[in-house]
Write an enzyme that holds these catalytic residues in place. Structure first.
Site, PDB file in Angstrom:
ATOM      1  N   HIS A 123      34.419  66.032 122.539  1.00 37.99           N
ATOM      2  CA  HIS A 123      34.383  66.749 121.265  1.00 37.99           C
ATOM      3  C   HIS A 123      34.476  65.761 120.117  1.00 37.99           C
ATOM      4  CE1 HIS A 123      38.647  65.961 121.439  1.00 37.99           C
ATOM      5  NE2 HIS A 123      38.797  66.738 122.482  1.00 37.99           N
TER       6      HIS A 123
HETATM    7  P1  TYD Z   1      41.853  69.539 124.121  1.00 42.27           P
HETATM    8  O1  TYD Z   1      42.055  68.740 122.882  1.00 42.27           O
HETATM    9  O2  TYD Z   1      40.621  70.413 124.181  1.00 42.27           O
HETATM   10  O3  TYD Z   1      41.846  68.585 125.390  1.00 42.27           O
HETATM   11  P2  TYD Z   1      40.753  67.511 125.830  1.00 42.27           P
HETATM   12  O4  TYD Z   1      39.848  67.340 124.687  1.00 42.27           O
HETATM   13  O5  TYD Z   1      41.531  66.300 126.165  1.00 42.27           O
HETATM   14  O6  TYD Z   1      40.051  68.032 127.019  1.00 42.27           O
HETATM   15  O7  TYD Z   1      43.146  70.407 124.397  1.00 42.27           O
HETATM   16  C1  TYD Z   1      43.315  71.131 125.581  1.00 42.27           C
HETATM   17  C2  TYD Z   1      44.176  72.323 125.284  1.00 42.27           C
HETATM   18  O8  TYD Z   1      45.443  71.926 124.803  1.00 42.27           O
HETATM   19  C3  TYD Z   1      43.568  73.246 124.243  1.00 42.27           C
HETATM   20  O9  TYD Z   1      43.734  74.592 124.699  1.00 42.27           O
HETATM   21  C4  TYD Z   1      44.400  73.039 123.030  1.00 42.27           C
HETATM   22  C5  TYD Z   1      45.722  72.529 123.545  1.00 42.27           C
HETATM   23  N1  TYD Z   1      46.304  71.524 122.643  1.00 42.27           N
HETATM   24  C6  TYD Z   1      47.387  71.874 121.858  1.00 42.27           C
HETATM   25  O10 TYD Z   1      47.877  73.014 121.884  1.00 42.27           O
HETATM   26  N2  TYD Z   1      47.936  70.920 121.037  1.00 42.27           N
HETATM   27  C7  TYD Z   1      47.453  69.656 120.972  1.00 42.27           C
HETATM   28  O11 TYD Z   1      47.976  68.819 120.202  1.00 42.27           O
HETATM   29  C8  TYD Z   1      46.305  69.320 121.761  1.00 42.27           C
HETATM   30  C9  TYD Z   1      45.704  67.946 121.721  1.00 42.27           C
HETATM   31  C10 TYD Z   1      45.778  70.278 122.592  1.00 42.27           C
END
Ligand code: TYD
Length: 134
Positions: A50
């Site tokens: 992303h």
């Molecule tokens: P995401 O940033 O999409 O993970 P990655 O990009 O590493 O695959 O986050 C995964 C899940 O965690 C998403 O449902 C949102 C949650 N999240 C939070 O609640 N707080 C945070 O600070 C982060 C980074 C993620």
């Protein structure tokens, strides 16, 4: 716009064990609003495909190793992170994917903003459109 930058952090060598540190607005060009970490990644998995509309990040391999793949529209760059005294500054509007995690690796991520799902761009074509690449 700020640029992608691999930053060598201070390292205080010591026979008792080494020490490194980060200061906001010094080693990283933003005020830290949030810290999160990625761990227990199963072999072959990848995280974080992303971009962020506004958030800036600083990524450190606190333990083990992984690759950070960055895409800024037309150009792609891979950074192999494997030293805890290096950090990678990722500006806003950079598509990033983290993969090739080693066993027991620990990715520490400092962010310039609090968690906000609206700040995410999760569709690569939308990202390219915003970067005016398609
Ligand atoms: P995401 O940033 O999409 O993970 P990655 O990009 O590493 O695959 O986050 C995964 C899940 O965690 C998403 O449902 C949102 C949650 N999240 C939070 O609640 N707080 C945070 O600070 C982060 C980074 C993620």
């Amino acid at each position: 716009m700020k640029e992608i930058k691999l930053v060598e952090l201070p390292k205080i060598p010591d026979y008792r064990g080494n020490l490194s540190f980060i200061e906001e607005n010094n080693h990283i060009p933003f005020k830290i609003s949030r810290v999160y970490w990625i761990y227990d990644v199963p072999g072959g998995e990848s995280r974080g495909s992303h971009a962020f509309r506004n958030s800036e990040e600083f990524i450190i391999a606190l333990s083990g190793s992984f690759d950070v793949n960055l895409h800024i529209g037309r150009e792609e760059k891979k950074f192999s992170m494997n030293r805890s005294y290096y950090g990678l500054f990722v500006p806003r509007m950079t598509w990033r994917t983290i993969d090739n995690f080693s066993t027991n690796s620990l990715a520490l991520i400092l962010s310039s903003s609090r968690y906000d799902e609206n700040d995410y761009i999760r569709d690569f074509d939308e990202f390219l459109t915003m970067m005016k690449c398609i």
